[in-house]
Design an enzyme around this catalytic site. Structure first.
Site: not given
Ligand code: GDP
Ligand code: MN
Length: 391
Positions: A109, A199
């Site tokens: 992530y 993101e």
């Protein structure tokens, strides 16, 4: 303003962040042609909606035969997709992204946002990629690494090393180089485009050792859109709630919420306070509608209409503190809306401030049925009673 994955990936590509080859299609016909242009098998077909959680909701399909690309596109296009982040009705899929499938070795992530406690852009990195980051944060917060950025110096290579050298096992030197490059470029994308969020989940190392952004999510700070005219073109009104679009047209600050009390208020502070007292009285607001300090009669009328168009609304609370917006204008606006559409729902009104007597007079002399509350608390209690059906 949210971007679609394919739009975010285009910004990534321009900034030098590696992305899979892919094509956007809006019909199964186009999918047939596109399959020949993209390396595979496997291929990945991805629904383009603004909500996340598509993987678990069936909006991301990994397939191995060309005919499956077409069936997957057919199955997704034109139909609603329900994910954890959409309402239970889902969101209609109008476009799908067809990409070359990657063989994943590791998933990370990587995100960037403004951290309110440190007042700075902050990089967030975790080796638990692919999963929902909120879950990782709740269950194993030690797996979430952060680096605050001083905007004067910008992103520094040692910050990338701080994040990467805490991984176990350590990736190959080539992959480390790839991760470092992506981190530096994510900072550039974030700053250059006035983002509030960038993101990549997952950012992967492939079996071949390459670092690639498999997913992309970007939110642009609305307050910066005046100087991001190119990005403004990427806005997709189809993704927005139709009531929110209508509100935007009349410059009303409107946000749809989950409850059944429609509320119309002037001023954001009063709107917040009104939501609080509605909740304290045991009811739930259906919306946040701030008509603003200087609302016109037309804006009031449209505001009431928007509330009435929301079929979940069971009672309406109008709470106005007249200042620049005079109470008589408010009353005329409400009456105009009542003339357009009959108001059958219980209406609770609390008015104070400039021209309040005139406003009350106008309402009293109309054939509109409404309850008057003396103060905010009583108004909330009345409206809560109405939605409970005991009023
Ligand atoms: P999201 O669920 O809306 O965040 O959509 P993602 O783009 O993150 O896709 C969901 C999941 O599909 C990812 O976490 C990956 O595990 C998987 N996925 C996406 N692209 C590929 C790919 O090219 N190859 C493989 N094997 N899996 C993929
Ligand atoms: Mn994802």
């Amino acid at each position: 303003m949210k971007l679609h994955e394919y739009q975010a990936k285009e910004l990534f590509g321009n900034a030098g962040i590696p992305i899979p080859n892919g094509h956007l299609v809006t019909s199964a016909d186009q999918a047939t042609k596109v399959t020949q242009l993209i390396n595979g098998p496997p291929w990945v077909i991805k629904a383009q909606i603004h909500a996340g959680g598509r993987g678990k909701g069936g909006g991301v399909r990994l397939v191995h035969y060309p005919y499956e690309v077409i069936t997957a596109a057919e199955q997704l296009l034109g139909k609603p997709l329900v994910t954890k982040q959409t309402s239970s009705d889902g969101v209609i899929v109008n476009q799908v992204l067809i990409e070359e499938g990657m063989e994943i070795d590791r998933e990370f992530y990587l995100g960037m946002l403004i951290d309110r406690s440190s007042y700075s852009p902050t990089m967030i990195f975790s080796q638990s990629g692919g999963m929902e980051i909120e879950e990782v944060a709740a269950n194993s917060p030690e797996l979430i690494l952060r680096e605050h950025i001083n905007p004067v110096t910008g992103w520094m290579p040692h910050q990338a090393r701080n994040l990467i050298y805490r991984l176990s096992p350590l990736p190959s030197p080539l992959a480390i180089k790839g991760l470092m490059s992506v981190m530096a470029r994510v900072y550039n994308v974030f700053m250059d485009n006035d983002c509030s969020l960038v993101e990549i989940n997952p950012l992967v190392i492939t079996k071949g050792g390459k670092v690639i952004a498999l997913d992309a999510k970007i939110t642009i700070d609305d307050n910066a859109l005046f100087r991001q005219k190119e990005l403004l073109k990427l806005d997709d009104p189809k993704e927005k709630d139709p009531l929110e679009l209508m509100a935007e047209k009349y410059q009303l600050n409107y946000v749809r919420l989950e409850g059944n009390v429609g509320a119309m208020v002037n001023g954001a502070g009063l709107a917040m306070a009104t939501m609080d007292v509605i909740k304290m009285a045991g009811a739930e607001p259906a919306n946040f509608l701030d008509v603003g300090g200087g609302a016109s009669e037309e804006m009031i009328t449209k505001g009431v209409e928007i509330i009435l168009m929301d079929r979940r609304v069971k009672a309406i609370l109008i709470n106005i503190f007249g200042g620049i917006l005079r109470c008589d204008i408010l009353a005329r606006g409400v009456l105009a809306a009542a003339r357009e559409r009959r108001i059958r729902l219980p209406l609770i009104v609390r008015l104070e401030g400039t021209n309040v007597e005139e406003g009350r007079e106008i309402l009293r002399n109309s054939d509109l049925k409404f309850l008057v509350a003396r103060d905010l608390v009583e108004a909330a209690e009345l409206v809560a009673k109405q939605v409970r059906g005991t009023g």
